[in-house]
Design an enzyme around this catalytic site. Sequence first.
Site, mmCIF file in Angstrom:
data_model
loop_
_atom_site.group_PDB
_atom_site.id
_atom_site.type_symbol
_atom_site.label_atom_id
_atom_site.label_comp_id
_atom_site.label_asym_id
_atom_site.label_seq_id
_atom_site.Cartn_x
_atom_site.Cartn_y
_atom_site.Cartn_z
ATOM 1 C CB CYS A 178 -0.817 0.095 1.250
ATOM 2 S SG CYS A 178 -2.023 1.437 1.119
ATOM 3 C CG ASP A 180 -0.691 4.130 5.182
ATOM 4 O OD1 ASP A 180 0.014 4.806 5.923
ATOM 5 O OD2 ASP A 180 -2.025 4.347 5.495
ATOM 6 N NE ARG A 182 -0.920 4.451 8.842
ATOM 7 C CZ ARG A 182 -2.074 4.185 9.077
ATOM 8 N NH1 ARG A 182 -2.484 4.759 10.451
ATOM 9 N NH2 ARG A 182 -3.054 4.009 8.225
ATOM 10 C CG HIS A 234 -1.596 -0.828 5.973
ATOM 11 N ND1 HIS A 234 -2.264 -0.020 6.697
ATOM 12 C CD2 HIS A 234 -1.764 -0.679 4.669
ATOM 13 C CE1 HIS A 234 -2.560 1.041 5.876
ATOM 14 N NE2 HIS A 234 -2.333 0.766 4.493
ATOM 15 C CB CYS A 237 -6.024 -0.205 4.696
ATOM 16 S SG CYS A 237 -5.579 0.062 2.733
#
Length: 338
Positions: A178, A180, A182, A234, A237
Amino acid sequence: MRFSVLAVLAILLLQDENASAFVGQSSSSLKKQSALSAFGNLPPLNYGNYGTPNGPPQQQPPFNNAGAFNNKISPQQQYQQPFPNVTPNYNPNNNNFNPNNNGVQQQQPNNNIVPGSSYLGGISNTQRSYVPGSMPDKDLSDLFAHNLSWREQKLRENPNFFQELASGHKPNYFWIGCSDARVPANEIIGEDAGSVFVVRNVANMVVNTDFNLMSALQYAVDVLHIPHIIVCGHYECGGVRASVERKDHVPPLENWLRNIKDVYRLHKDELNAISDPEARHRRLVELNVIEQCINLSKTGVVQRRRVETYKTKGEGEYTTPRIHACVFDPSTGYMSRL
């Protein structure tokens, strides 16, 4: 009276001569100042003691602290100047950065990292100027300072690190994750630069119309012969959460989220039976990863490579590429198999 008139005329002639001389001698300077003023009130620039790619270090910045043009540096050299806070004279055999930088403060390496603390490239989180959620430096000067510290740390650990890194590209893992921030691929699995080939998108999707991912997949499998493909989702999400909202996210995002809606449709009986919204979200994250792995296994490039390696594998070898479904939990730092 006649004397006064003559005196005034003499003064006027003298002023006219001075003005003509000023225009003749300073027209170039005036043009430069005019060009600068066309850009408004520019902030002062300080490039420090930086060299050009084709010459020795310049001791003068292209602009002084008042924003005035420096005649000692040509326009070509101005555009060759590297970013501020970058030291081209850095010596890898010296543990300290070059202090001769026209007063620009250097990022000093951190030799007192506490074992087990959050650490990246010689700079602990307490030393970083960027705090998540805050506005970073507009010129990204801190990132270039961090890059120097990271480079120094790598050379301390292995003086040949960058020669080895530049010698070839042979990663062992193809990571589909992803976007993202993080979920940084290399960091969460403890791998260094050069070992993970990465593609990231919203909600770690494998969509056959995504030419970016399909091109990377073909290169990873057919050219790099990467033996392991990891699809890592994750929890928390945003893409998965958005897909179940009763809201039109408008194209192209809405088109993309439709693929996750299909995952929900395929598993609606299981998902609808989960009463807790958070538990349902976590299960949808997991099911989405599994479905993307199935999408991967259906691609021609993966199937051809698996047939090829099955026929040619020796003793102790296995058919590749192998596809691994994983999920990462940002709240704990654990990555789990599915």
